[in-house]
Write a protein that holds these residues in place. Structure first.
Motif, mmCIF file in Angstrom:
data_model
loop_
_atom_site.group_PDB
_atom_site.id
_atom_site.type_symbol
_atom_site.label_atom_id
_atom_site.label_comp_id
_atom_site.label_asym_id
_atom_site.label_seq_id
_atom_site.Cartn_x
_atom_site.Cartn_y
_atom_site.Cartn_z
ATOM 1 N N GLU A 74 -7.920 -135.358 -143.045
ATOM 2 C CA GLU A 74 -7.849 -136.215 -141.860
ATOM 3 C C GLU A 74 -7.672 -135.353 -140.626
ATOM 4 O O GLU A 74 -6.858 -134.433 -140.614
ATOM 5 N N VAL A 75 -8.447 -135.654 -139.574
ATOM 6 C CA VAL A 75 -8.382 -134.892 -138.331
ATOM 7 C C VAL A 75 -8.172 -135.859 -137.156
ATOM 8 O O VAL A 75 -8.433 -137.048 -137.262
ATOM 9 N N THR A 76 -7.698 -135.297 -136.062
ATOM 10 C CA THR A 76 -7.500 -136.058 -134.820
ATOM 11 C C THR A 76 -8.620 -135.721 -133.843
ATOM 12 O O THR A 76 -8.875 -134.549 -133.562
ATOM 13 N N THR A 141 -7.408 -140.653 -127.984
ATOM 14 C CA THR A 141 -7.358 -139.993 -129.288
ATOM 15 C C THR A 141 -7.493 -141.019 -130.413
ATOM 16 O O THR A 141 -7.214 -142.207 -130.237
ATOM 17 N N LYS A 143 -7.942 -140.995 -135.180
ATOM 18 C CA LYS A 143 -7.968 -140.214 -136.417
ATOM 19 C C LYS A 143 -9.113 -140.667 -137.308
ATOM 20 O O LYS A 143 -9.508 -141.828 -137.293
ATOM 21 N N LYS A 145 -10.836 -139.738 -141.478
ATOM 22 C CA LYS A 145 -10.829 -138.973 -142.727
ATOM 23 C C LYS A 145 -12.254 -138.550 -143.039
ATOM 24 O O LYS A 145 -13.177 -139.348 -143.009
#
Length: 440
Positions: A74-76, A141, A143, A145
């Protein structure tokens, strides 16, 4: 009535944003590149409010910033304004945008190896802004996956601003006018494996065999035959600075006739393999006897999935004092396994929250399904197994074919009945979610 509309327009008209489309070079990793494009904005309450198009420059970045990401990580994602929208040249009645009145929300489109969108949101923080001045919004922002291996692109999508004025939190929706270039590219999954090339014709036991290859780590390499060192009597193999493999291996005199698996492993632990046909010379047949050897190859194909086109429309319900259930049916997914082995496969699904643009949402764990799996072709070798009925959430099995002792290839169909639990007094609106299917 006209006065009320002009008062509302005074607060809603200040959220227009514009830009110019520009093709940009994609970043080699998760680093972002600024994207210029043109955006057209329409107030969703006062449709005839004049909002000019203009220039918009956006930068998309990902944290953590890495050269390569693992599947399932998972990234932001951060949407950074490199140029800000401007208030309209005329703001009726109030003549300004109030301080801390405007909230930005948007979406980032996934492309390449992935699909869908990433919802991003900022904060309701902005300075007081007059006509024609820049409206300084907060960055947004969200998130996501990473569920699929390959190059995944990130592209700015549509966004909206929500401005509080006269008791309303009114939306102005802004869409790109032209095609927008991706701002970033993420590399997801393991690096490419080394490629090993060996002779296609038969070689003799005890002979020297020239090999070629690419994508190896530079330096010394190790060769094995059928998983052991006994079949290799010597080696001059090495990989140069570009990762190209050259040299020879000498086979042991004891290597038997037949097809053998030759593996070359580099200093980083990456391995390439090739099939090597070994055949010892035989005495000529007796006069009057003739023999002919028959050789042939059936090449392996791929494991792939396809689906019927179109989205899933759930049954409609109204706002109620009781919990309710919306129902639907998954579009049939076809799994084709042409690998010609016994590895089997597993098809899984995950779903996002069921949400509206206005911020209403139902958590993803309210979705459940009852999977079904069948052979789509009666000649298929594998035996499909439907996943268990239950919550989809961030990961659940739709169907699988277990690893077998013989060929498990074939064509299979998977679908499911889908239920969504709707809580009592859930807010009205048009909701949507993204269901992602992955096979491994």
């Amino acid at each position: 009535m006209f006065k009320a509309n002009r008062q509302l327009a005074a607060s809603l008209g200040v959220v227009t944003i514009a830009g110019t489309v520009g093709m940009v070079a994609l970043a080699p990793t998760a680093q972002a590149a600024d994207v210029d494009y043109t955006s057209h904005c329409v107030n969703q309450i006062v449709k005839d409010l004049v909002i000019p198009d203009g220039n918009l420059k956006i930068d998309l970045s990902v944290a953590p910033a890495k050269a390569r990401y693992d599947v399932g990580e998972e990234v932001t994602v951060t949407w950074t304004w490199k140029s800000y929208p401007k208030a309209p040249p005329e703001i009726p009645v109030v003549g300004k945008v109030d301080k801390d009145s405007t909230l930005p929300k948007g979406s980032v489109t996934l492309g390449g190896a992935a699909g869908g969108e990433v919802a991003v949101e900022g904060q309701r923080i902005n300075p007081e802004t007059g006509p024609g001045q820049e409206l300084v919004l907060t960055n947004m922002t969200g998130k996501v996956k990473l569920t699929q291996a390959g190059d995944v692109t990130l592209t700015p999508g549509l966004y909206s601003t929500f401005t509080k004025a006269f008791g309303f939190d009114a939306e102005t929706k802004c869409n790109p006018v032209n095609t927008v270039a991706p701002s970033a590219t993420l590399k997801v999954g393991a690096a490419d494996k080394p490629v090993l090339g060996a002779p296609a014709t038969a070689v003799e036991p005890g002979s020297e065999v020239a090999l070629t290859g690419s994508k190896f780590a530079p330096g010394a390499v190790t060769a094995t035959l059928d998983g052991g060192a006994a079949g290799i009597a010597g080696s001059t193999l090495a990989a140069d600075a570009a990762g190209n493999l050259t040299g020879k291996v000498k086979l042991a005199d004891t290597v038997a006739n037949g097809t053998h698996t030759l593996v070359v492993t580099d200093s980083a632990g990456n391995a390439g393999q090739a099939q090597l046909l070994v055949r010892k010379k035989v005495d000529p047949p007796k006069p009057g006897d003739l023999t002919q050897r028959l050789d042939g190859t059936i090449t392996a194909g791929a494991l792939s999935i396809t689906q019927q086109t179109g989205g899933i429309r759930l049954s409609e319900v109204g706002v109620s004092a009781q919990d309710q259930t919306m129902t639907g049916k998954l579009n049939t997914v076809t799994v084709t396994d042409l690998r010609g082995g016994n590895a089997g496969w597993t098809l899984t699904g995950s779903v996002t929250d069921f949400a509206t643009q206005a911020g209403e949402s139902i958590p993803a764990d309210h979705f459940s399904w009852k999977p079904k799996a069948t052979k789509a072709d009666a000649k298929s070798k594998g035996t499909p197994v439907a996943g268990s009925a239950g919550t989809i959430g961030t990961g659940a099995t739709l169907a699988s074919v277990p690893q077998g002792t013989s060929n498990t290839g074939g064509t299979f169909a998977a679908d499911a009945d889908i239920d969504l639990k709707v809580p009592a007094y859930q807010g009205a609106g048009d909701y949507s979610a993204t269901l992602t299917l992955s096979i491994s």
